[in-house]
Enzyme design. Structure first.
Site, PDB file in Angstrom:
ATOM      1  N   ASP A 125       6.409  -7.661   5.788  1.00  0.00           N
ATOM      2  CA  ASP A 125       5.144  -7.591   5.163  1.00  0.00           C
ATOM      3  C   ASP A 125       3.863  -7.774   5.986  1.00  0.00           C
ATOM      4  O   ASP A 125       4.045  -8.303   7.432  1.00  0.00           O
ATOM      5  CB  ASP A 125       4.818  -8.550   4.012  1.00  0.00           C
ATOM      6  CG  ASP A 125       5.564  -8.027   3.300  1.00  0.00           C
ATOM      7  OD1 ASP A 125       5.476  -7.264   2.929  1.00  0.00           O
ATOM      8  OD2 ASP A 125       5.931  -8.946   2.804  1.00  0.00           O
ATOM      9  N   ASP A 157       3.693  -2.119  -1.461  1.00  0.00           N
ATOM     10  CA  ASP A 157       3.356  -3.077  -2.494  1.00  0.00           C
ATOM     11  C   ASP A 157       1.963  -2.648  -2.575  1.00  0.00           C
ATOM     12  O   ASP A 157       1.784  -2.256  -3.941  1.00  0.00           O
ATOM     13  CB  ASP A 157       2.514  -4.010  -1.724  1.00  0.00           C
ATOM     14  CG  ASP A 157       4.570  -4.914  -1.588  1.00  0.00           C
ATOM     15  OD1 ASP A 157       5.300  -4.970  -2.240  1.00  0.00           O
ATOM     16  OD2 ASP A 157       4.211  -6.344  -0.243  1.00  0.00           O
TER      17      ASP A 157
END
Length: 167
Positions: free
Chosen positions: A118, A136
């Protein structure tokens, strides 16, 4: 009437999203230390190298077998829904394609690294939103498109036609 699934453009979109996801994650892994943060828009957007071995907000940390099984089931379900429900429905096809691309993008990380990379770090009105990635984002866009389809586009016309035929 022939069923229109738009497989080529949806496949290209999914491939592009997965490619962008994997490219951006690779750039972060190669060029940033874990925890390193680069300000893009002061007080709003940073690139922060982070790893997540769980789901959203760090839930289910380290449960890789769970993620493998769930992701495979979800991908199979999305493909089934695409085939059964998305014919002649561009918005539904886009939503399902984005959901598939997001699921597959994070699945690749889990299989290869047992964690997800991330890096998009956003501050929203002082709230430090959980760090996320392109996959995401694709999942979020897919959910939003699905909600628009269900609540605003809906199947009311289909239901009215079906009800009038049944009389």
């Amino acid at each position: 009437m022939m069923k229109k699934y738009r497989l080529m453009p949806m496949g290209l979109l999914a491939g592009a999203m997965i490619g962008l996801d994997q490219l951006t994650k690779s750039l972060v892994v190669r060029n940033m230390e874990i925890g390193e943060s680069i300000s893009i828009i002061d007080g709003f957007l940073r690139l922060t190298s982070h790893r997540n071995s769980g789901a959203a907000w760090g839930m289910f940390q380290g449960q890789m077998l769970f993620f493998y099984v769930v992701t495979i089931a979800v991908v199979a379900m999305l493909i089934y829904i695409y085939k059964k429900e998305a014919k002649n429905n561009l918005l539904m096809q886009l939503a399902l394609t984005m959901l598939l691309a997001g699921a597959i993008g994070n699945f690749i990380d889990r299989v290869l690294f047992q964690e997800v990379v991330d890096f998009i770090d956003v501050l929203i009105f002082g709230y430090d939103f959980p760090i996320f990635n392109v996959a995401d984002s694709a999942l979020t866009v897919g959910v939003i498109l699905m909600l628009i389809e269900f609540f605003f586009m809906g199947r009311s016309d289909d239901n009215e036609q079906n009800n009038s035929r049944a009389k």
